[in-house]
Design a protein around this motif. Structure first.
Motif, PDB file in Angstrom:
ATOM      1  N   TYR A  71       0.503  11.576 -15.899  1.00 38.07           N
ATOM      2  CA  TYR A  71       0.692  10.871 -14.635  1.00 38.07           C
ATOM      3  C   TYR A  71       0.112  11.713 -13.514  1.00 38.07           C
ATOM      4  CZ  TYR A  71       4.633  14.102 -14.278  1.00 38.07           C
ATOM      5  OH  TYR A  71       5.402  15.229 -14.242  1.00 38.07           O
ATOM      6  N   LYS A  72      -0.166  11.057 -12.378  1.00 36.03           N
ATOM      7  CA  LYS A  72      -0.789  11.766 -11.269  1.00 36.03           C
ATOM      8  C   LYS A  72      -0.459  11.056  -9.965  1.00 36.03           C
ATOM      9  CE  LYS A  72      -5.219  13.787  -9.865  1.00 36.03           C
ATOM     10  NZ  LYS A  72      -4.813  15.196  -9.980  1.00 36.03           N
ATOM     11  N   GLN A  73      -0.214  11.835  -8.927  1.00 35.52           N
ATOM     12  CA  GLN A  73      -0.065  11.288  -7.587  1.00 35.52           C
ATOM     13  C   GLN A  73      -1.441  11.335  -6.924  1.00 35.52           C
ATOM     14  OE1 GLN A  73       3.030  10.185  -5.758  1.00 35.52           O
ATOM     15  NE2 GLN A  73       1.254   9.235  -4.819  1.00 35.52           N
ATOM     16  N   HIS A  74      -1.980  10.173  -6.605  1.00 32.92           N
ATOM     17  CA  HIS A  74      -3.310  10.108  -5.993  1.00 32.92           C
ATOM     18  C   HIS A  74      -3.167   9.744  -4.522  1.00 32.92           C
ATOM     19  CE1 HIS A  74      -7.547   8.738  -5.413  1.00 32.92           C
ATOM     20  NE2 HIS A  74      -7.766   9.713  -6.280  1.00 32.92           N
TER      21      HIS A  74
ATOM     22  N   HIS B  98      -2.841   5.992  -3.201  1.00 34.33           N
ATOM     23  CA  HIS B  98      -1.747   5.073  -3.549  1.00 34.33           C
ATOM     24  C   HIS B  98      -0.400   5.757  -3.381  1.00 34.33           C
ATOM     25  CE1 HIS B  98      -0.322   1.325  -5.249  1.00 34.33           C
ATOM     26  NE2 HIS B  98       0.440   1.989  -6.097  1.00 34.33           N
ATOM     27  N   GLN B  99       0.589   4.988  -2.956  1.00 27.24           N
ATOM     28  CA  GLN B  99       1.899   5.564  -2.645  1.00 27.24           C
ATOM     29  C   GLN B  99       2.753   5.863  -3.864  1.00 27.24           C
ATOM     30  OE1 GLN B  99       0.926   2.455  -2.104  1.00 27.24           O
ATOM     31  NE2 GLN B  99       2.608   0.957  -2.006  1.00 27.24           N
ATOM     32  N   HIS B 100       2.412   5.268  -5.008  1.00 31.29           N
ATOM     33  CA  HIS B 100       3.220   5.463  -6.213  1.00 31.29           C
ATOM     34  C   HIS B 100       2.508   6.352  -7.227  1.00 31.29           C
ATOM     35  CE1 HIS B 100       4.818   1.242  -5.060  1.00 31.29           C
ATOM     36  NE2 HIS B 100       5.595   2.172  -4.535  1.00 31.29           N
ATOM     37  N   ILE B 101       3.284   6.888  -8.148  1.00 35.71           N
ATOM     38  CA  ILE B 101       2.726   7.677  -9.243  1.00 35.71           C
ATOM     39  C   ILE B 101       1.850   6.782 -10.124  1.00 35.71           C
ATOM     40  CG2 ILE B 101       3.330   8.887 -11.394  1.00 35.71           C
ATOM     41  CD1 ILE B 101       3.794  10.619  -9.038  1.00 35.71           C
TER      42      ILE B 101
ATOM     43  N   ASN C 257       0.295   6.253 -13.774  1.00 30.43           N
ATOM     44  CA  ASN C 257       0.599   6.649 -15.149  1.00 30.43           C
ATOM     45  C   ASN C 257      -0.624   6.494 -16.045  1.00 30.43           C
ATOM     46  OD1 ASN C 257       3.777   6.921 -15.213  1.00 30.43           O
ATOM     47  ND2 ASN C 257       3.301   5.092 -14.001  1.00 30.43           N
TER      48      ASN C 257
ATOM     49  N   CYS D 108      -0.726   1.895 -11.709  1.00 31.97           N
ATOM     50  CA  CYS D 108       0.639   1.725 -11.206  1.00 31.97           C
ATOM     51  C   CYS D 108       1.197   0.440 -11.791  1.00 31.97           C
ATOM     52  CB  CYS D 108       0.625   1.665  -9.680  1.00 31.97           C
ATOM     53  SG  CYS D 108       2.230   1.293  -8.940  1.00 31.97           S
TER      54      CYS D 108
END
Length: 246
Positions: free
Chosen positions: A5-8, A11-14, A16, A43
Protein backbone atom coordinates in the motif's frame (compact mmCIF):
# COMPACT_ATOMS: atom_id res chain seq x y z
CA UNK A 1 10.33 -1.84 -4.94
CA UNK A 2 7.80 -4.12 -3.26
CA UNK A 3 4.96 -2.53 -1.33
CA UNK A 4 1.39 -3.49 -0.53
CA UNK A 5 0.00 0.00 0.00
CA UNK A 6 1.08 3.59 -0.51
CA UNK A 7 -0.07 7.09 0.36
CA UNK A 8 0.13 9.12 -2.86
CA UNK A 9 0.00 12.90 -2.91
CA UNK A 10 -2.71 12.85 -5.60
CA UNK A 11 -5.31 11.06 -3.45
CA UNK A 12 -6.57 11.41 0.10
CA UNK A 13 -6.85 7.68 0.80
CA UNK A 14 -4.33 4.86 1.00
CA UNK A 15 -3.79 3.09 -2.33
CA UNK A 16 -3.67 -0.68 -2.05
CA UNK A 17 -1.81 -3.18 -4.23
CA UNK A 18 -4.50 -4.79 -6.40
CA UNK A 19 -4.68 -7.55 -9.00
CA UNK A 20 -6.39 -6.99 -12.33
CA UNK A 21 -9.41 -9.20 -12.97
CA UNK A 22 -9.19 -10.83 -16.39
CA UNK A 23 -11.60 -9.10 -18.79
CA UNK A 24 -12.22 -6.08 -16.56
CA UNK A 25 -11.43 -2.66 -18.03
CA UNK A 26 -9.88 -0.14 -15.62
CA UNK A 27 -8.36 3.24 -16.48
CA UNK A 28 -5.43 4.98 -14.82
CA UNK A 29 -6.28 8.32 -13.21
CA UNK A 30 -2.80 9.61 -14.00
CA UNK A 31 -2.34 8.95 -17.72
CA UNK A 32 -5.98 8.09 -18.58
CA UNK A 33 -4.86 4.93 -20.40
CA UNK A 34 -6.25 1.43 -19.70
CA UNK A 35 -4.51 -0.64 -17.04
CA UNK A 36 -3.45 -3.90 -18.67
CA UNK A 37 -0.72 -5.02 -16.28
CA UNK A 38 -1.67 -7.80 -13.83
CA UNK A 39 -0.97 -5.59 -10.79
CA UNK A 40 -1.63 -1.93 -9.99
CA UNK A 41 -2.56 0.33 -7.06
CA UNK A 42 -6.01 1.68 -6.29
CA UNK A 43 -8.51 2.99 -3.76
CA UNK A 44 -11.39 0.60 -3.04
CA UNK A 45 -13.91 3.30 -2.11
CA UNK A 46 -13.19 5.90 -4.81
CA UNK A 47 -12.48 3.86 -7.93
CA UNK A 48 -9.15 5.70 -8.13
CA UNK A 49 -6.44 3.64 -9.81
CA UNK A 50 -2.86 4.15 -10.93
CA UNK A 51 -0.40 2.14 -12.98
CA UNK A 52 2.53 1.23 -10.76
CA UNK A 53 4.81 3.21 -13.09
CA UNK A 54 2.48 6.24 -12.83
CA UNK A 55 2.43 5.85 -9.05
CA UNK A 56 6.21 6.34 -9.00
CA UNK A 57 6.52 9.31 -11.36
CA UNK A 58 8.93 11.92 -9.94
CA UNK A 59 7.37 15.09 -8.52
CA UNK A 60 9.51 17.35 -10.73
CA UNK A 61 11.32 17.06 -14.05
CA UNK A 62 13.95 19.00 -15.96
CA UNK A 63 12.99 18.46 -19.60
CA UNK A 64 15.14 19.34 -22.61
CA UNK A 65 12.13 20.84 -24.38
CA UNK A 66 11.83 23.50 -21.67
CA UNK A 67 15.31 24.17 -20.24
CA UNK A 68 14.40 27.50 -18.63
CA UNK A 69 12.45 26.03 -15.70
CA UNK A 70 11.85 22.67 -14.03
CA UNK A 71 8.41 21.15 -14.54
CA UNK A 72 6.21 20.23 -11.58
CA UNK A 73 3.96 17.19 -11.51
CA UNK A 74 0.33 18.22 -10.98
CA UNK A 75 -2.45 15.67 -10.25
CA UNK A 76 -5.02 17.85 -12.03
CA UNK A 77 -4.97 21.05 -14.12
CA UNK A 78 -4.93 24.33 -12.23
CA UNK A 79 -6.57 26.33 -15.03
CA UNK A 80 -10.15 27.54 -14.64
CA UNK A 81 -11.18 25.30 -17.54
CA UNK A 82 -10.05 22.24 -15.52
CA UNK A 83 -8.01 21.19 -18.55
CA UNK A 84 -4.62 21.91 -20.09
CA UNK A 85 -3.32 21.98 -23.65
CA UNK A 86 -0.26 19.77 -24.06
CA UNK A 87 2.68 21.65 -25.58
CA UNK A 88 3.97 18.41 -27.10
CA UNK A 89 1.01 16.92 -28.94
CA UNK A 90 -1.41 19.86 -28.91
CA UNK A 91 -4.29 17.87 -27.43
CA UNK A 92 -6.24 18.50 -24.25
CA UNK A 93 -5.49 16.78 -20.96
CA UNK A 94 -7.56 16.44 -17.79
CA UNK A 95 -5.35 14.32 -15.55
CA UNK A 96 -1.69 14.40 -14.43
CA UNK A 97 0.67 16.83 -16.15
CA UNK A 98 4.16 18.21 -15.92
CA UNK A 99 3.66 21.96 -15.75
CA UNK A 100 5.61 25.20 -15.67
CA UNK A 101 3.58 27.86 -13.89
CA UNK A 102 5.85 30.66 -15.20
CA UNK A 103 5.32 29.87 -18.87
CA UNK A 104 1.99 28.02 -19.03
CA UNK A 105 3.91 25.12 -20.50
CA UNK A 106 2.25 21.73 -19.90
CA UNK A 107 2.97 18.16 -20.92
CA UNK A 108 1.02 14.94 -20.65
CA UNK A 109 3.05 12.58 -18.49
CA UNK A 110 3.34 10.15 -21.40
CA UNK A 111 4.55 12.95 -23.70
CA UNK A 112 7.16 13.94 -21.13
CA UNK A 113 8.50 10.36 -21.25
CA UNK A 114 8.76 10.12 -25.05
CA UNK A 115 12.16 8.80 -26.14
CA UNK A 116 14.56 10.99 -28.11
CA UNK A 117 14.57 8.43 -30.95
CA UNK A 118 12.00 5.94 -32.18
CA UNK A 119 11.80 3.21 -34.79
CA UNK A 120 8.37 2.45 -36.24
CA UNK A 121 7.13 -0.26 -38.60
CA UNK A 122 6.26 2.14 -41.42
CA UNK A 123 9.77 3.55 -41.93
CA UNK A 124 13.18 1.87 -42.18
CA UNK A 125 15.15 4.66 -40.49
CA UNK A 126 15.20 5.83 -36.90
CA UNK A 127 13.13 8.96 -36.25
CA UNK A 128 14.41 11.84 -34.12
CA UNK A 129 12.16 13.78 -31.76
CA UNK A 130 11.93 17.47 -32.70
CA UNK A 131 10.30 20.01 -30.40
CA UNK A 132 9.18 22.19 -33.35
CA UNK A 133 7.97 21.37 -36.85
CA UNK A 134 10.80 20.69 -39.30
CA UNK A 135 9.01 23.04 -41.71
CA UNK A 136 8.48 25.83 -39.21
CA UNK A 137 10.54 28.38 -41.14
CA UNK A 138 9.16 27.38 -44.54
CA UNK A 139 6.01 28.32 -46.35
CA UNK A 140 4.37 24.88 -46.33
CA UNK A 141 2.86 22.91 -43.50
CA UNK A 142 4.14 19.65 -42.10
CA UNK A 143 1.82 16.74 -42.93
CA UNK A 144 1.97 13.64 -40.73
CA UNK A 145 2.90 10.51 -42.67
CA UNK A 146 0.87 8.39 -40.22
CA UNK A 147 -2.53 10.11 -40.03
CA UNK A 148 -2.00 12.64 -42.89
CA UNK A 149 -3.13 15.48 -40.66
CA UNK A 150 -1.38 18.85 -40.53
CA UNK A 151 0.89 19.36 -37.53
CA UNK A 152 1.10 22.64 -35.66
CA UNK A 153 4.42 24.42 -36.04
CA UNK A 154 4.96 24.43 -32.28
CA UNK A 155 4.17 20.78 -31.58
CA UNK A 156 6.57 17.88 -31.43
CA UNK A 157 7.18 15.48 -34.30
CA UNK A 158 9.30 12.40 -34.94
CA UNK A 159 11.27 13.08 -38.11
CA UNK A 160 13.73 11.51 -40.55
CA UNK A 161 15.56 14.35 -42.31
CA UNK A 162 17.06 12.00 -44.90
CA UNK A 163 13.62 11.01 -46.22
CA UNK A 164 11.56 14.02 -45.08
CA UNK A 165 9.37 11.51 -43.27
CA UNK A 166 7.69 12.46 -40.01
CA UNK A 167 4.76 11.75 -37.72
CA UNK A 168 2.95 13.62 -34.97
CA UNK A 169 4.26 12.89 -31.49
CA UNK A 170 0.78 11.71 -30.49
CA UNK A 171 0.75 9.28 -33.44
CA UNK A 172 4.09 8.03 -32.14
CA UNK A 173 2.55 7.76 -28.66
CA UNK A 174 -0.28 5.61 -30.04
CA UNK A 175 2.31 3.43 -31.77
CA UNK A 176 4.35 3.13 -28.58
CA UNK A 177 1.27 2.48 -26.40
CA UNK A 178 0.10 -0.24 -28.79
CA UNK A 179 3.46 -2.00 -28.48
CA UNK A 180 3.46 -1.65 -24.69
CA UNK A 181 -0.12 -2.96 -24.48
CA UNK A 182 0.83 -5.96 -26.63
CA UNK A 183 3.82 -6.65 -24.39
CA UNK A 184 1.69 -6.22 -21.25
CA UNK A 185 -1.01 -8.48 -22.67
CA UNK A 186 1.62 -11.12 -23.38
CA UNK A 187 3.02 -10.67 -19.87
CA UNK A 188 -0.50 -10.95 -18.42
CA UNK A 189 -1.10 -14.13 -20.44
CA UNK A 190 2.20 -15.56 -19.21
CA UNK A 191 1.27 -14.59 -15.65
CA UNK A 192 -2.10 -16.36 -16.04
CA UNK A 193 -0.44 -19.47 -17.49
CA UNK A 194 2.06 -19.49 -14.63
CA UNK A 195 -0.84 -19.31 -12.16
CA UNK A 196 -2.64 -22.19 -13.90
CA UNK A 197 0.56 -24.24 -13.96
CA UNK A 198 1.06 -23.66 -10.24
CA UNK A 199 -2.54 -24.72 -9.54
CA UNK A 200 -2.12 -27.90 -11.61
CA UNK A 201 1.14 -28.70 -9.82
CA UNK A 202 -0.48 -28.07 -6.42
CA UNK A 203 -3.36 -30.40 -7.37
CA UNK A 204 -0.90 -33.08 -8.53
CA UNK A 205 1.02 -32.85 -5.25
CA UNK A 206 -2.27 -32.95 -3.30
CA UNK A 207 -3.47 -36.00 -5.23
CA UNK A 208 -0.15 -37.78 -4.69
CA UNK A 209 -0.37 -37.02 -0.97
CA UNK A 210 -3.94 -38.34 -0.88
CA UNK A 211 -2.89 -41.52 -2.72
CA UNK A 212 0.06 -42.02 -0.37
CA UNK A 213 -2.21 -41.51 2.64
CA UNK A 214 -4.82 -43.95 1.25
CA UNK A 215 -2.12 -46.57 0.58
CA UNK A 216 -0.73 -46.13 4.07
CA UNK A 217 -4.22 -46.54 5.56
CA UNK A 218 -4.84 -49.69 3.47
CA UNK A 219 -1.51 -51.14 4.50
CA UNK A 220 -2.28 -50.34 8.14
CA UNK A 221 -5.67 -52.11 7.82
CA UNK A 222 -4.08 -55.17 6.23
CA UNK A 223 -1.40 -55.29 8.91
CA UNK A 224 -4.04 -54.84 11.60
CA UNK A 225 -6.14 -57.68 10.19
CA UNK A 226 -3.07 -59.89 9.97
CA UNK A 227 -2.20 -59.18 13.57
CA UNK A 228 -5.80 -59.87 14.60
CA UNK A 229 -5.79 -63.19 12.77
CA UNK A 230 -2.59 -64.21 14.56
CA UNK A 231 -4.00 -63.12 17.90
CA UNK A 232 -7.21 -65.05 17.20
CA UNK A 233 -5.15 -68.12 16.44
CA UNK A 234 -3.32 -67.83 19.74
CA UNK A 235 -6.59 -67.16 21.56
CA UNK A 236 -8.12 -70.33 20.03
CA UNK A 237 -5.12 -72.43 21.05
CA UNK A 238 -5.40 -71.24 24.60
CA UNK A 239 -9.15 -71.77 24.94
CA UNK A 240 -9.40 -75.05 23.00
CA UNK A 241 -9.22 -78.19 25.19
CA UNK A 242 -7.91 -81.49 23.96
CA UNK A 243 -9.36 -84.59 25.65
CA UNK A 244 -7.43 -87.88 25.81
CA UNK A 245 -9.14 -91.15 26.78
CA UNK A 246 -7.24 -93.90 28.55
Amino acid sequence: MNFQYKQHFSHQHILNALKLDIGKKIYCNACENPITEPSFHGCYSCNYNLHDQCLNIPRSLQHTSHPAHPLTLLPKPTYSSKAFLCSACGTQGNAFSFSCAHCEFDLHIHCAKLPAKMLIDKHPHELNLLFVSPHKDQNFAFVCDECHGIASRDNWVYYCAHCDFGIHSNCATVNLTRKQAANSSQSGHEHLMDSVTRQVEDMRVFNEAQETLAAARLEAKINARGRKAILDMFDDSETRRDYYYY
